[in-house]
Design a protein around this motif. Sequence first.
Motif, short mmCIF file in Angstrom:
data_model
loop_
_atom_site.label_atom_id
_atom_site.label_comp_id
_atom_site.label_asym_id
_atom_site.label_seq_id
_atom_site.Cartn_x
_atom_site.Cartn_y
_atom_site.Cartn_z
N VAL A 377 90.66 83.84 58.73
CA VAL A 377 89.39 84.83 58.55
C VAL A 377 89.45 85.24 57.22
N ASN A 378 90.66 86.09 56.85
CA ASN A 378 90.81 86.53 55.48
C ASN A 378 90.84 85.58 54.49
N ALA A 379 91.33 84.21 54.48
CA ALA A 379 91.03 83.28 53.36
C ALA A 379 89.62 83.01 53.29
N LEU A 380 88.80 82.68 54.38
CA LEU A 380 87.53 82.54 54.24
C LEU A 380 86.52 83.47 53.65
N VAL A 381 87.04 84.75 53.92
CA VAL A 381 86.18 85.85 53.57
C VAL A 381 86.38 85.84 51.95
N ILE A 382 87.71 85.71 51.40
CA ILE A 382 87.84 85.68 49.96
C ILE A 382 87.06 84.62 49.44
N ASP A 383 87.33 83.40 50.01
CA ASP A 383 86.43 82.38 49.48
C ASP A 383 85.03 82.62 49.49
N ARG A 384 84.63 83.26 50.46
CA ARG A 384 82.93 83.70 50.37
C ARG A 384 82.57 84.55 49.30
N VAL A 385 83.61 85.59 49.14
CA VAL A 385 83.13 86.53 47.90
C VAL A 385 83.33 85.60 46.61
N ASN A 386 84.26 85.01 46.43
CA ASN A 386 84.45 84.17 45.36
C ASN A 386 83.39 83.00 44.82
N LEU A 387 83.00 82.44 46.13
CA LEU A 387 81.91 81.52 45.73
C LEU A 387 80.42 82.20 45.33
N ALA A 388 80.18 83.33 46.03
CA ALA A 388 79.21 84.17 45.72
C ALA A 388 79.25 84.71 44.26
N GLU A 389 80.23 84.90 43.66
CA GLU A 389 80.50 85.36 42.25
C GLU A 389 80.37 83.90 41.48
N ARG A 390 80.90 83.08 41.89
CA ARG A 390 80.44 81.75 40.97
C ARG A 390 78.98 81.59 40.98
N ILE A 391 78.43 81.37 42.15
CA ILE A 391 76.96 81.46 42.13
C ILE A 391 76.18 82.09 41.18
N GLU A 392 76.76 83.32 41.27
CA GLU A 392 76.00 84.41 40.34
C GLU A 392 76.04 83.91 39.00
N ARG A 393 77.42 83.78 38.56
CA ARG A 393 77.62 83.11 37.21
C ARG A 393 76.69 81.96 36.86
N TYR A 394 76.51 81.11 37.62
CA TYR A 394 75.67 79.87 37.34
C TYR A 394 74.29 80.22 36.96
N GLN A 395 73.83 81.07 38.19
CA GLN A 395 72.60 81.78 37.95
C GLN A 395 71.93 82.46 36.65
N ASP A 396 73.09 83.38 36.40
CA ASP A 396 72.89 84.31 35.52
C ASP A 396 73.35 83.98 33.95
N SER A 397 74.27 82.91 34.12
CA SER A 397 74.82 82.67 32.71
C SER A 397 75.00 81.20 32.14
N LEU A 398 75.35 80.33 33.08
CA LEU A 398 75.78 78.86 32.81
C LEU A 398 74.27 78.21 32.56
N LEU A 399 73.49 78.49 33.61
CA LEU A 399 72.35 77.53 33.62
C LEU A 399 71.36 78.06 32.34
N PRO A 400 71.09 79.38 32.29
CA PRO A 400 70.36 79.93 31.01
C PRO A 400 70.97 79.37 29.58
N HIS A 401 72.08 79.24 29.84
CA HIS A 401 72.64 78.90 28.38
C HIS A 401 72.45 77.55 28.15
N ALA A 402 72.50 76.67 29.25
CA ALA A 402 72.27 75.12 29.24
C ALA A 402 70.99 74.76 28.71
N THR A 403 69.82 75.70 29.35
CA THR A 403 68.38 75.59 28.88
C THR A 403 68.57 76.08 27.46
N ALA A 404 69.10 77.04 27.13
CA ALA A 404 68.89 77.66 25.67
C ALA A 404 69.58 76.40 24.71
N ARG A 405 70.58 75.43 25.04
CA ARG A 405 71.37 74.65 24.45
C ARG A 405 70.14 73.42 24.15
#
Length: 469
Positions: A377-405
Amino acid sequence: MGVSITLFVDNIVNIESYHLGLLKTLSLSIAVAVSAIPSISNAAQRDSSSIAASNQQLNMLIEAALANDTARSQYAAQSQAMRESGIASATQMDPKLKVGFGGLPVDSFKFDDDPMTNISVGLMQQFERGSVLELNQRKANQQAEGIAYQIQVRERDVANKVTQLWLELGYLQHVETLIKENQSLMVEMERYVQTNYAVGKSEAQDLLNTQLQVSKIGEKLQSNQQMKTRLIAQLSEWLGDAWLNPSISKQASYQLDWQRLGSVLKDHTNTTQYYALLNEHPMARIADANIFANRTQVEVAEQAYTPQFGVEMMYAYRQADSMTGDPASDLLSAYVTMDIPLFTDSRQDKNLAAAQYQVGAAQYQKDTLLAQLNAQVNALVIDRVNLAERIERYQDSLLPHATARIEAVERGYQNNTAQFGDVITAATDELALKIELSRLITDLNQTNSTLASLLGAFEYQVSTPKAQY
Protein backbone atom coordinates in the motif's frame (compact mmCIF):
# COMPACT_ATOMS: atom_id res chain seq x y z
CA MET A 1 -9.23 19.12 -35.94
CA GLY A 2 -11.57 18.36 -38.85
CA VAL A 3 -11.59 22.06 -39.86
CA SER A 4 -7.79 22.20 -39.84
CA ILE A 5 -7.49 19.15 -42.07
CA THR A 6 -10.13 20.50 -44.48
CA LEU A 7 -8.31 23.81 -44.80
CA PHE A 8 -5.06 21.92 -45.26
CA VAL A 9 -6.49 19.82 -48.12
CA ASP A 10 -8.05 22.89 -49.73
CA ASN A 11 -4.64 24.58 -49.71
CA ILE A 12 -3.18 21.64 -51.59
CA VAL A 13 -6.00 21.53 -54.16
CA ASN A 14 -5.68 25.24 -54.86
CA ILE A 15 -1.92 25.10 -55.52
CA GLU A 16 -1.21 27.02 -58.68
CA SER A 17 2.57 27.27 -58.49
CA TYR A 18 5.37 25.56 -56.61
CA HIS A 19 7.74 27.96 -54.97
CA LEU A 20 9.32 28.35 -51.58
CA GLY A 21 6.68 30.65 -50.16
CA LEU A 22 3.93 28.14 -50.87
CA LEU A 23 5.96 25.39 -49.19
CA LYS A 24 6.32 27.62 -46.14
CA THR A 25 2.55 28.15 -46.13
CA LEU A 26 2.13 24.37 -46.13
CA SER A 27 4.41 24.01 -43.10
CA LEU A 28 2.32 26.59 -41.27
CA SER A 29 -0.85 24.59 -42.04
CA ILE A 30 0.81 21.43 -40.78
CA ALA A 31 1.99 23.05 -37.55
CA VAL A 32 -1.40 24.57 -36.82
CA ALA A 33 -3.23 21.35 -37.64
CA VAL A 34 -0.96 19.16 -35.51
CA SER A 35 -1.08 21.54 -32.57
CA ALA A 36 -4.87 21.47 -32.85
CA ILE A 37 -4.95 17.77 -31.90
CA PRO A 38 -6.99 17.55 -28.67
CA SER A 39 -4.54 17.20 -25.79
CA ILE A 40 -4.84 14.42 -23.27
CA SER A 41 -4.81 17.03 -20.53
CA ASN A 42 -8.17 18.23 -21.83
CA ALA A 43 -9.32 14.63 -22.09
CA ALA A 44 -8.28 14.13 -18.46
CA GLN A 45 -10.71 16.89 -17.50
CA ARG A 46 -13.81 15.24 -18.92
CA ASP A 47 -17.07 16.11 -17.24
CA SER A 48 -18.03 14.05 -14.23
CA SER A 49 -21.07 12.53 -15.95
CA SER A 50 -18.87 10.92 -18.62
CA ILE A 51 -16.51 9.49 -15.99
CA ALA A 52 -19.47 8.28 -13.94
CA ALA A 53 -20.82 6.52 -17.03
CA SER A 54 -17.43 4.84 -17.51
CA ASN A 55 -17.46 3.69 -13.88
CA GLN A 56 -20.98 2.34 -14.24
CA GLN A 57 -20.09 0.47 -17.42
CA LEU A 58 -16.99 -1.06 -15.82
CA ASN A 59 -18.90 -2.07 -12.68
CA MET A 60 -21.44 -3.86 -14.86
CA LEU A 61 -18.62 -5.77 -16.56
CA ILE A 62 -17.06 -6.69 -13.19
CA GLU A 63 -20.40 -7.89 -11.85
CA ALA A 64 -20.98 -9.95 -15.00
CA ALA A 65 -17.46 -11.40 -14.71
CA LEU A 66 -18.03 -12.35 -11.06
CA ALA A 67 -21.44 -13.84 -11.78
CA ASN A 68 -19.85 -16.15 -14.36
CA ASP A 69 -16.75 -16.92 -12.30
CA THR A 70 -16.66 -20.62 -11.46
CA ALA A 71 -13.79 -20.20 -8.98
CA ARG A 72 -16.18 -18.43 -6.55
CA SER A 73 -18.56 -21.38 -6.78
CA GLN A 74 -15.61 -23.70 -6.23
CA TYR A 75 -14.70 -21.99 -2.94
CA ALA A 76 -18.35 -21.96 -1.87
CA ALA A 77 -18.58 -25.71 -2.48
CA GLN A 78 -15.32 -26.35 -0.63
CA SER A 79 -16.52 -24.29 2.33
CA GLN A 80 -19.80 -26.18 2.49
CA ALA A 81 -17.94 -29.48 2.17
CA MET A 82 -15.80 -28.56 5.17
CA ARG A 83 -18.93 -27.75 7.23
CA GLU A 84 -20.50 -31.07 6.30
CA SER A 85 -17.26 -32.83 7.26
CA GLY A 86 -17.41 -31.00 10.60
CA ILE A 87 -20.86 -32.40 11.29
CA ALA A 88 -19.61 -35.88 10.44
CA SER A 89 -16.57 -35.52 12.68
CA ALA A 90 -18.79 -34.36 15.56
CA THR A 91 -20.80 -37.61 15.52
CA GLN A 92 -20.05 -40.60 17.74
CA MET A 93 -18.62 -43.66 16.04
CA ASP A 94 -21.14 -46.27 14.92
CA PRO A 95 -21.55 -49.27 17.25
CA LYS A 96 -19.93 -52.56 16.22
CA LEU A 97 -21.86 -55.81 16.00
CA LYS A 98 -20.03 -58.97 17.12
CA VAL A 99 -21.39 -62.41 16.11
CA GLY A 100 -19.63 -65.75 16.62
CA PHE A 101 -19.42 -68.95 18.60
CA GLY A 102 -17.17 -70.27 21.36
CA GLY A 103 -16.28 -73.55 23.07
CA LEU A 104 -17.07 -75.70 20.03
CA PRO A 105 -15.62 -79.24 20.49
CA VAL A 106 -13.32 -80.17 17.64
CA ASP A 107 -14.01 -83.91 17.87
CA SER A 108 -17.67 -83.61 16.97
CA PHE A 109 -18.19 -80.00 15.91
CA LYS A 110 -21.65 -80.13 17.49
CA PHE A 111 -23.23 -77.27 19.41
CA ASP A 112 -25.16 -79.54 21.84
CA ASP A 113 -22.36 -81.82 23.06
CA ASP A 114 -20.58 -79.51 25.47
CA PRO A 115 -22.34 -77.05 27.81
CA MET A 116 -19.51 -74.54 27.18
CA THR A 117 -20.44 -74.27 23.52
CA ASN A 118 -22.41 -71.08 22.74
CA ILE A 119 -23.44 -68.82 19.91
CA SER A 120 -22.75 -65.20 20.84
CA VAL A 121 -24.15 -61.85 19.67
CA GLY A 122 -22.77 -58.61 21.04
CA LEU A 123 -22.61 -54.84 20.57
CA MET A 124 -19.60 -52.58 21.20
CA GLN A 125 -19.64 -48.78 21.39
CA GLN A 126 -16.60 -46.49 21.70
CA PHE A 127 -16.99 -42.92 22.98
CA GLU A 128 -14.67 -40.01 22.13
CA ARG A 129 -12.63 -38.30 24.82
CA GLY A 130 -14.08 -35.32 26.66
CA SER A 131 -15.33 -32.58 24.29
CA VAL A 132 -13.44 -33.78 21.21
CA LEU A 133 -16.56 -34.07 19.06
CA GLU A 134 -17.74 -30.54 19.79
CA LEU A 135 -14.24 -29.15 19.26
CA ASN A 136 -13.85 -30.98 15.95
CA GLN A 137 -17.01 -29.38 14.62
CA ARG A 138 -15.91 -25.96 15.81
CA LYS A 139 -12.55 -26.40 14.09
CA ALA A 140 -14.20 -27.52 10.85
CA ASN A 141 -16.48 -24.46 10.89
CA GLN A 142 -13.51 -22.18 11.45
CA GLN A 143 -11.69 -23.76 8.52
CA ALA A 144 -14.85 -23.41 6.44
CA GLU A 145 -14.94 -19.69 7.26
CA GLY A 146 -11.36 -19.38 6.03
CA ILE A 147 -12.27 -21.03 2.74
CA ALA A 148 -15.33 -18.79 2.41
CA TYR A 149 -13.11 -15.70 2.60
CA GLN A 150 -11.34 -17.03 -0.49
CA ILE A 151 -14.47 -15.94 -2.36
CA GLN A 152 -13.82 -12.31 -1.43
CA VAL A 153 -10.14 -12.67 -2.33
CA ARG A 154 -11.18 -13.96 -5.74
CA GLU A 155 -13.69 -11.13 -6.18
CA ARG A 156 -11.07 -8.46 -5.51
CA ASP A 157 -8.59 -10.20 -7.77
CA VAL A 158 -11.05 -10.46 -10.67
CA ALA A 159 -12.20 -6.86 -10.19
CA ASN A 160 -8.60 -5.64 -10.27
CA LYS A 161 -7.66 -7.70 -13.33
CA VAL A 162 -10.74 -6.65 -15.30
CA THR A 163 -10.15 -3.01 -14.37
CA GLN A 164 -6.47 -3.17 -15.34
CA LEU A 165 -7.31 -4.66 -18.74
CA TRP A 166 -10.18 -2.22 -19.24
CA LEU A 167 -7.95 0.78 -18.56
CA GLU A 168 -5.24 -0.60 -20.86
CA LEU A 169 -7.81 -1.11 -23.61
CA GLY A 170 -9.06 2.46 -23.15
CA TYR A 171 -5.48 3.73 -23.37
CA LEU A 172 -4.85 1.90 -26.64
CA GLN A 173 -8.11 3.19 -28.11
CA HIS A 174 -7.20 6.75 -27.19
CA VAL A 175 -3.70 6.39 -28.62
CA GLU A 176 -5.19 4.97 -31.81
CA THR A 177 -7.27 8.13 -32.19
CA LEU A 178 -4.20 10.33 -31.78
CA ILE A 179 -2.16 8.27 -34.23
CA LYS A 180 -4.89 8.29 -36.88
CA GLU A 181 -5.19 12.07 -36.64
CA ASN A 182 -1.44 12.35 -37.11
CA GLN A 183 -1.58 9.80 -39.95
CA SER A 184 -4.04 11.94 -41.94
CA LEU A 185 -1.69 14.89 -41.76
CA MET A 186 1.36 12.84 -42.70
CA VAL A 187 -0.37 11.27 -45.69
CA GLU A 188 -1.37 14.67 -47.04
CA MET A 189 2.14 15.93 -46.39
CA GLU A 190 3.59 13.01 -48.34
CA ARG A 191 1.33 13.77 -51.32
CA TYR A 192 2.37 17.39 -51.32
CA VAL A 193 6.10 16.61 -51.08
CA GLN A 194 5.76 14.08 -53.91
CA THR A 195 4.20 16.75 -56.10
CA ASN A 196 6.95 19.22 -55.29
CA TYR A 197 9.64 16.56 -55.76
CA ALA A 198 8.24 15.73 -59.20
CA VAL A 199 8.81 19.33 -60.33
CA GLY A 200 12.15 19.63 -58.57
CA LYS A 201 11.00 21.91 -55.78
CA SER A 202 11.62 19.44 -52.90
CA GLU A 203 14.62 17.42 -51.82
CA ALA A 204 14.68 13.64 -51.97
CA GLN A 205 15.40 13.49 -48.27
CA ASP A 206 12.17 15.38 -47.54
CA LEU A 207 10.19 12.83 -49.57
CA LEU A 208 11.94 9.88 -47.93
CA ASN A 209 11.44 11.41 -44.50
CA THR A 210 7.69 11.82 -44.98
CA GLN A 211 7.37 8.31 -46.46
CA LEU A 212 9.25 6.91 -43.47
CA GLN A 213 6.95 8.72 -41.06
CA VAL A 214 3.86 7.36 -42.83
CA SER A 215 5.27 3.81 -42.68
CA LYS A 216 6.07 4.21 -38.98
CA ILE A 217 2.53 5.36 -38.28
CA GLY A 218 1.14 2.34 -40.13
CA GLU A 219 3.32 0.04 -38.03
CA LYS A 220 2.19 1.76 -34.83
CA LEU A 221 -1.45 1.29 -35.79
CA GLN A 222 -0.93 -2.39 -36.56
CA SER A 223 0.88 -2.92 -33.26
CA ASN A 224 -1.87 -1.04 -31.46
CA GLN A 225 -4.53 -3.25 -33.09
CA GLN A 226 -2.64 -6.39 -32.11
CA MET A 227 -2.47 -5.34 -28.46
CA LYS A 228 -6.16 -4.36 -28.41
CA THR A 229 -7.18 -7.73 -29.83
CA ARG A 230 -5.05 -9.47 -27.23
CA LEU A 231 -6.64 -7.50 -24.37
CA ILE A 232 -10.13 -8.27 -25.63
CA ALA A 233 -9.23 -11.96 -25.75
CA GLN A 234 -7.90 -11.78 -22.19
CA LEU A 235 -11.12 -10.18 -20.99
CA SER A 236 -13.10 -13.06 -22.51
CA GLU A 237 -11.74 -15.26 -19.69
CA TRP A 238 -14.24 -13.58 -17.39
CA LEU A 239 -16.79 -12.12 -19.83
CA GLY A 240 -17.25 -15.27 -21.90
CA ASP A 241 -16.79 -16.09 -25.58
CA ALA A 242 -19.68 -13.80 -26.52
CA TRP A 243 -17.43 -10.87 -25.59
CA LEU A 244 -15.35 -11.65 -28.70
CA ASN A 245 -18.31 -10.92 -30.98
CA PRO A 246 -17.34 -7.91 -33.15
CA SER A 247 -20.88 -6.50 -32.88
CA ILE A 248 -20.48 -5.88 -29.12
CA SER A 249 -19.32 -2.37 -28.28
CA LYS A 250 -15.95 -2.38 -26.54
CA GLN A 251 -15.36 1.34 -26.09
CA ALA A 252 -13.26 1.50 -22.94
CA SER A 253 -11.84 4.32 -20.83
CA TYR A 254 -8.33 4.95 -19.58
CA GLN A 255 -9.41 6.96 -16.53
CA LEU A 256 -12.08 6.44 -13.88
CA ASP A 257 -13.54 8.13 -10.83
CA TRP A 258 -11.94 6.84 -7.61
CA GLN A 259 -14.10 8.76 -5.15
CA ARG A 260 -14.38 5.92 -2.63
CA LEU A 261 -10.65 5.26 -2.74
CA GLY A 262 -9.95 8.94 -2.25
CA SER A 263 -12.23 8.98 0.77
CA VAL A 264 -10.45 5.97 2.29
CA LEU A 265 -7.00 7.49 1.76
CA LYS A 266 -8.15 10.87 3.05
CA ASP A 267 -8.91 9.30 6.41
CA HIS A 268 -5.31 8.04 6.59
CA THR A 269 -3.36 11.12 5.59
CA ASN A 270 0.18 11.54 6.96
CA THR A 271 0.46 7.91 8.01
CA THR A 272 2.31 4.88 6.75
CA GLN A 273 0.35 2.36 8.80
CA TYR A 274 -2.75 0.92 7.20
CA TYR A 275 -3.07 -2.10 9.46
CA ALA A 276 -6.58 -1.22 10.62
CA LEU A 277 -7.81 -1.27 7.02
CA LEU A 278 -5.72 -4.24 5.99
CA ASN A 279 -6.99 -6.25 8.96
CA GLU A 280 -10.34 -6.26 7.11
CA HIS A 281 -8.72 -7.68 3.98
CA PRO A 282 -10.05 -11.19 3.23
CA MET A 283 -6.49 -12.55 3.27
CA ALA A 284 -6.16 -11.27 6.85
CA ARG A 285 -9.52 -12.86 7.67
CA ILE A 286 -8.24 -16.15 6.31
CA ALA A 287 -5.20 -15.83 8.55
CA ASP A 288 -7.52 -15.17 11.53
CA ALA A 289 -9.55 -18.26 10.72
CA ASN A 290 -6.33 -20.27 10.60
CA ILE A 291 -5.32 -18.92 14.02
CA PHE A 292 -8.70 -19.80 15.53
CA ALA A 293 -8.61 -23.29 14.04
CA ASN A 294 -5.15 -23.89 15.49
CA ARG A 295 -6.29 -22.65 18.90
CA THR A 296 -9.14 -25.12 18.76
CA GLN A 297 -6.64 -27.82 17.88
CA VAL A 298 -4.83 -26.99 21.13
CA GLU A 299 -8.05 -27.70 23.02
CA VAL A 300 -8.43 -30.95 21.09
CA ALA A 301 -4.90 -31.92 22.10
CA GLU A 302 -5.72 -31.16 25.74
CA GLN A 303 -8.60 -33.64 25.60
CA ALA A 304 -6.05 -36.42 25.07
CA TYR A 305 -5.32 -36.28 28.82
CA THR A 306 -8.86 -37.45 29.61
CA PRO A 307 -9.70 -41.20 29.53
CA GLN A 308 -11.63 -42.76 26.65
CA PHE A 309 -14.55 -45.05 27.50
CA GLY A 310 -16.15 -47.94 25.69
CA VAL A 311 -19.10 -50.27 26.38
CA GLU A 312 -19.52 -53.89 25.27
CA MET A 313 -22.47 -56.27 25.80
CA MET A 314 -22.62 -59.95 24.77
CA TYR A 315 -25.45 -62.51 24.77
CA ALA A 316 -24.49 -66.20 24.46
CA TYR A 317 -27.03 -68.87 23.47
CA ARG A 318 -26.30 -72.51 24.56
CA GLN A 319 -27.95 -75.66 23.17
CA ALA A 320 -26.29 -78.38 25.30
CA ASP A 321 -27.49 -79.62 28.70
CA SER A 322 -25.70 -78.83 31.92
CA MET A 323 -23.98 -81.36 34.22
CA THR A 324 -27.31 -82.08 35.93
CA GLY A 325 -29.05 -82.88 32.67
CA ASP A 326 -31.07 -79.68 32.65
CA PRO A 327 -30.84 -77.28 29.66
CA ALA A 328 -27.85 -74.98 30.11
CA SER A 329 -28.71 -71.38 30.84
CA ASP A 330 -27.88 -68.67 28.30
CA LEU A 331 -25.13 -66.20 29.25
CA LEU A 332 -25.07 -62.39 29.35
CA SER A 333 -21.84 -60.38 29.55
CA ALA A 334 -21.26 -56.61 29.90
CA TYR A 335 -17.96 -54.70 29.96
CA VAL A 336 -16.81 -51.13 30.33
CA THR A 337 -13.41 -50.27 28.86
CA MET A 338 -11.31 -47.25 29.71
CA ASP A 339 -7.84 -46.29 28.59
CA ILE A 340 -5.78 -44.45 31.18
CA PRO A 341 -3.31 -41.84 29.83
CA LEU A 342 -0.44 -42.49 32.23
CA PHE A 343 2.61 -42.18 29.98
CA THR A 344 2.05 -38.74 28.43
CA ASP A 345 5.63 -37.55 27.97
CA SER A 346 6.14 -38.86 24.45
CA ARG A 347 2.59 -38.58 23.07
CA GLN A 348 0.09 -36.22 24.67
CA ASP A 349 2.68 -33.67 25.80
CA LYS A 350 4.32 -33.57 22.38
CA ASN A 351 1.01 -33.32 20.51
CA LEU A 352 -0.04 -30.44 22.75
CA ALA A 353 3.28 -28.67 22.28
CA ALA A 354 3.02 -29.13 18.51
CA ALA A 355 -0.48 -27.64 18.50
CA GLN A 356 0.72 -24.65 20.53
CA TYR A 357 3.62 -24.07 18.15
CA GLN A 358 1.15 -24.10 15.26
CA VAL A 359 -0.79 -21.28 16.91
CA GLY A 360 2.38 -19.22 17.14
CA ALA A 361 3.26 -20.01 13.53
CA ALA A 362 -0.21 -18.96 12.37
CA GLN A 363 0.08 -15.66 14.24
CA TYR A 364 3.51 -14.98 12.74
CA GLN A 365 2.08 -15.78 9.32
CA LYS A 366 -0.60 -13.13 9.75
CA ASP A 367 1.94 -10.57 11.00
CA THR A 368 4.09 -11.24 7.94
CA LEU A 369 1.07 -10.93 5.65
CA LEU A 370 0.02 -7.58 7.15
CA ALA A 371 3.57 -6.26 6.86
CA GLN A 372 3.69 -7.26 3.20
CA LEU A 373 0.30 -5.73 2.43
CA ASN A 374 1.17 -2.52 4.29
CA ALA A 375 4.41 -2.22 2.30
CA GLN A 376 2.49 -2.71 -0.95
CA VAL A 377 0.00 0.00 0.00
CA ASN A 378 2.76 2.46 0.90
CA ALA A 379 4.59 1.75 -2.37
CA LEU A 380 1.40 2.29 -4.36
CA VAL A 381 0.61 5.51 -2.49
CA ILE A 382 4.09 6.82 -3.34
CA ASP A 383 3.60 5.84 -6.98
CA ARG A 384 0.23 7.57 -6.93
CA VAL A 385 1.74 10.84 -5.71
CA ASN A 386 4.66 10.71 -8.14
CA LEU A 387 2.44 9.91 -11.11
CA ALA A 388 0.16 12.83 -10.24
CA GLU A 389 3.17 15.15 -10.09
CA ARG A 390 4.50 13.91 -13.42
CA ILE A 391 1.09 14.36 -15.04
CA GLU A 392 0.98 17.92 -13.74
CA ARG A 393 4.45 18.55 -15.19
CA TYR A 394 3.35 17.30 -18.60
CA GLN A 395 0.21 19.43 -18.55
CA ASP A 396 1.80 22.62 -17.19
CA SER A 397 5.26 22.49 -18.74
CA LEU A 398 6.16 19.86 -21.32
CA LEU A 399 3.13 20.10 -23.60
CA PRO A 400 3.00 23.93 -23.60
CA HIS A 401 6.72 23.95 -24.43
CA ALA A 402 6.14 21.47 -27.26
CA THR A 403 3.42 23.69 -28.70
CA ALA A 404 5.65 26.74 -28.41
CA ARG A 405 8.43 24.80 -30.14
CA ILE A 406 6.16 24.04 -33.10
CA GLU A 407 5.35 27.73 -33.45
CA ALA A 408 9.04 28.65 -33.21
CA VAL A 409 10.06 26.07 -35.82
CA GLU A 410 7.33 27.32 -38.15
CA ARG A 411 8.58 30.90 -37.79
CA GLY A 412 12.15 29.73 -38.31
CA TYR A 413 11.19 27.90 -41.46
CA GLN A 414 9.48 31.00 -42.80
CA ASN A 415 12.68 32.93 -42.09
CA ASN A 416 14.84 30.22 -43.70
CA THR A 417 16.53 29.36 -40.37
CA ALA A 418 14.86 25.94 -39.97
CA GLN A 419 14.58 22.90 -42.21
CA PHE A 420 11.44 21.26 -43.51
CA GLY A 421 12.21 18.14 -41.45
CA ASP A 422 12.24 20.23 -38.29
CA VAL A 423 8.51 20.82 -38.70
CA ILE A 424 7.88 17.08 -38.88
CA THR A 425 10.14 16.42 -35.90
CA ALA A 426 8.40 19.05 -33.76
CA ALA A 427 4.94 17.70 -34.57
CA THR A 428 6.05 14.11 -33.96
CA ASP A 429 7.61 15.02 -30.62
CA GLU A 430 4.43 16.70 -29.46
CA LEU A 431 2.41 13.63 -30.41
CA ALA A 432 4.88 11.47 -28.47
CA LEU A 433 4.47 13.68 -25.40
CA LYS A 434 0.70 13.38 -25.58
CA ILE A 435 0.95 9.60 -25.81
CA GLU A 436 3.36 9.59 -22.85
CA LEU A 437 0.90 11.67 -20.85
CA SER A 438 -1.93 9.27 -21.64
CA ARG A 439 0.37 6.45 -20.46
CA LEU A 440 0.92 8.22 -17.14
CA ILE A 441 -2.80 8.80 -16.67
CA THR A 442 -3.44 5.12 -17.38
CA ASP A 443 -0.69 4.07 -14.97
CA LEU A 444 -2.21 6.31 -12.28
CA ASN A 445 -5.62 4.70 -12.71
CA GLN A 446 -4.12 1.21 -12.71
CA THR A 447 -2.28 2.08 -9.50
CA ASN A 448 -5.60 3.22 -8.03
CA SER A 449 -7.15 -0.09 -9.09
CA THR A 450 -4.51 -2.10 -7.22
CA LEU A 451 -4.94 0.15 -4.18
CA ALA A 452 -8.70 -0.35 -4.33
CA SER A 453 -8.22 -4.12 -4.33
CA LEU A 454 -6.03 -3.89 -1.22
CA LEU A 455 -8.18 -1.39 0.67
CA GLY A 456 -11.59 -2.63 -0.46
CA ALA A 457 -12.55 0.49 -2.41
CA PHE A 458 -14.28 -1.09 -5.42
CA GLU A 459 -17.96 -0.30 -5.91
CA TYR A 460 -19.28 -3.47 -7.53
CA GLN A 461 -22.11 -5.44 -5.97
CA VAL A 462 -22.45 -9.19 -6.34
CA SER A 463 -24.41 -11.90 -4.56
CA THR A 464 -22.82 -14.81 -2.71
CA PRO A 465 -22.38 -17.86 -4.94
CA LYS A 466 -24.38 -20.97 -4.17
CA ALA A 467 -22.63 -24.24 -3.43
CA GLN A 468 -23.84 -27.14 -5.57
CA TYR A 469 -23.13 -30.85 -5.79
